[in-house]
Design a protein around this motif. Structure first.
Motif, short mmCIF file in Angstrom:
data_model
loop_
_atom_site.label_atom_id
_atom_site.label_comp_id
_atom_site.label_asym_id
_atom_site.label_seq_id
_atom_site.Cartn_x
_atom_site.Cartn_y
_atom_site.Cartn_z
N ARG A 197 22.94 -38.32 8.55
CA ARG A 197 24.10 -38.30 9.46
C ARG A 197 25.19 -37.37 8.93
NH1 ARG A 197 22.82 -43.46 9.43
NH2 ARG A 197 22.41 -44.61 11.34
N GLU A 198 25.51 -37.56 7.65
CA GLU A 198 26.58 -36.75 7.04
C GLU A 198 26.20 -35.27 7.00
OE1 GLU A 198 25.49 -39.63 5.97
OE2 GLU A 198 27.28 -40.89 6.11
N LEU A 199 24.92 -35.00 6.73
CA LEU A 199 24.47 -33.60 6.68
C LEU A 199 24.58 -32.96 8.06
CD1 LEU A 199 21.33 -33.79 4.35
CD2 LEU A 199 23.70 -33.30 3.75
N LYS A 200 24.33 -33.74 9.11
CA LYS A 200 24.42 -33.18 10.47
C LYS A 200 25.85 -32.78 10.80
CE LYS A 200 21.49 -33.75 13.63
NZ LYS A 200 20.56 -34.07 14.72
N LEU A 201 26.81 -33.48 10.23
CA LEU A 201 28.22 -33.13 10.46
C LEU A 201 28.56 -31.77 9.86
CD1 LEU A 201 29.94 -36.57 9.76
CD2 LEU A 201 29.91 -35.35 11.94
N GLU A 202 27.84 -31.39 8.81
CA GLU A 202 28.14 -30.12 8.12
C GLU A 202 27.89 -28.91 9.00
OE1 GLU A 202 27.08 -31.83 3.63
OE2 GLU A 202 25.78 -30.32 4.55
N THR A 203 27.03 -29.06 10.02
CA THR A 203 26.74 -27.93 10.90
C THR A 203 27.18 -28.21 12.35
OG1 THR A 203 24.49 -28.77 11.28
CG2 THR A 203 24.78 -27.12 9.53
N ALA A 204 28.03 -29.22 12.53
CA ALA A 204 28.40 -29.66 13.88
C ALA A 204 29.15 -28.58 14.66
CB ALA A 204 29.23 -30.93 13.82
N HIS A 205 29.70 -27.59 13.97
CA HIS A 205 30.40 -26.51 14.69
C HIS A 205 29.44 -25.69 15.55
CE1 HIS A 205 28.85 -24.82 10.93
NE2 HIS A 205 28.82 -23.65 11.55
N LEU A 206 28.13 -25.83 15.31
CA LEU A 206 27.13 -25.08 16.08
C LEU A 206 26.76 -25.76 17.40
CD1 LEU A 206 24.70 -24.01 13.21
CD2 LEU A 206 26.43 -22.60 14.35
N ILE A 207 27.22 -27.00 17.60
CA ILE A 207 26.90 -27.72 18.86
C ILE A 207 27.58 -27.00 20.01
CG2 ILE A 207 27.16 -29.89 20.12
CD1 ILE A 207 27.16 -31.31 17.35
N ALA A 208 26.79 -26.63 21.02
CA ALA A 208 27.34 -25.84 22.13
C ALA A 208 26.59 -26.12 23.42
CB ALA A 208 27.27 -24.34 21.81
N LEU A 209 27.31 -26.04 24.53
CA LEU A 209 26.68 -26.15 25.85
C LEU A 209 25.85 -24.90 26.14
CD1 LEU A 209 29.32 -27.35 28.47
CD2 LEU A 209 27.11 -28.41 28.03
N ARG A 210 24.77 -25.08 26.91
CA ARG A 210 24.09 -23.92 27.47
C ARG A 210 24.96 -23.36 28.59
NH1 ARG A 210 19.62 -24.16 30.02
NH2 ARG A 210 19.02 -22.09 29.37
N PRO A 211 24.88 -22.05 28.84
CA PRO A 211 25.76 -21.43 29.84
C PRO A 211 25.68 -22.14 31.20
CG PRO A 211 24.59 -19.75 28.61
CD PRO A 211 24.01 -21.05 28.19
N ASP A 212 26.86 -22.45 31.74
CA ASP A 212 27.02 -23.01 33.09
C ASP A 212 26.41 -24.40 33.27
OD1 ASP A 212 28.45 -20.77 34.34
OD2 ASP A 212 26.59 -19.67 33.97
N ALA A 213 26.03 -25.06 32.19
CA ALA A 213 25.50 -26.43 32.33
C ALA A 213 26.56 -27.36 32.90
CB ALA A 213 25.00 -26.94 30.97
N ASP A 214 27.82 -27.17 32.47
CA ASP A 214 28.89 -28.03 32.98
C ASP A 214 29.19 -27.75 34.46
OD1 ASP A 214 29.83 -25.53 32.23
OD2 ASP A 214 31.72 -26.27 31.40
N THR A 215 29.06 -26.49 34.87
CA THR A 215 29.23 -26.13 36.28
C THR A 215 28.18 -26.84 37.13
OG1 THR A 215 30.05 -23.96 35.61
CG2 THR A 215 29.34 -24.18 37.90
#
Length: 220
Positions: free
Chosen positions: A81-99
């Motif tokens: 869990r803690e290791l996953k936080l170290e790269t959490a800045h890479l979490i991103a939406l795919r283009p236009d998924a929110d649209t």
């Protein structure tokens, strides 16, 4: 791709990783960051770390524990869990998924997330990307005890949601999962052509490939 027959679709079932979110985060974590941290924390070379991890990954792929952070923390003797936080800045939406999500919600479709992600992974991502408001339910396969690859997942989902598979759309980036949904009777299925933005298009087998979410909204 052809326009979806939206008048024949009441329920939209959506995967998370690789479908709504860029799979780069997960691929980078499991293939790069975790082996590196495993090597550092266990005092072995990176090459040795990969040799030790590879058979474990292969043995557990596609099973429920593959997606479970508790399992990997115990198996690897690492605070995953803690290791996953170290790269959490890479979490991103795919283009236009929110649209796309906003449009189908506005159109009155029943929108449900079904993910193999462990609840801890789901929480981590939802803290960074505001997806929850678009969904009626956020379902982890861990809630049912079966991954989406397993027919019993779909039986449990049916019992839980009481949805009509013949009037449902399901989008996922994993072919065995799509095939499992097809076997259950989900009528409208789409694969994702480029789940990881850094790796280019992938083979989507016998399924039509989704490239641009804006195209899906046409005819809604």
């Amino acid at each position: 791709m052809a326009l979806l027959p939206w008048h024949e679709i009441d329920t939209v079932l959506l995967d998370m990783d690789g479908t709504l979110l860029d799979l780069h985060y997960d691929n980078h974590f499991w293939l790069e960051h975790l082996p590196q941290r495993y090597a550092e924390l266990h005092g072995v070379s990176r090459a040795m770390a990969e040799m030790e991890l590879q058979p474990l990954f292969e043995r557990n792929a596609g099973q429920l524990q593959w997606y479970c952070l508790d399992f990997w923390s115990t198996e690897l003797k690492l605070p995953v869990r803690e290791l996953k936080l170290e790269t959490a800045h890479l979490i991103a939406l795919r283009p236009d998924a929110d649209t796309f999500l906003a449009a189908i919600k506005q159109a009155g479709k029943r929108v449900v997330m079904i993910t193999n992600a462990h609840r801890d992974s789901l929480s981590l991502k939802l803290e960074r990307i505001e997806l929850a408001p678009y969904f009626e339910r956020l379902i982890s396969s861990h809630d049912y005890g079966f991954p989406k690859e397993n027919p019993q997942f779909w039986d449990a989902l049916q019992a839980d949601l009481n949805f009509d598979p013949a009037r449902s759309l399901f989008i996922d980036d994993t072919l065995p999962v799509l095939r499992s949904a097809r076997d259950f009777g989900v009528a409208h299925l789409l694969a994702v052509s480029e789940p990881d933005s850094r790796k280019g298009p992938k083979d989507t087998g016998e399924f039509e490939a989704l490239g641009d979410y804006r195209v899906l909204i046409e005819g809604l």
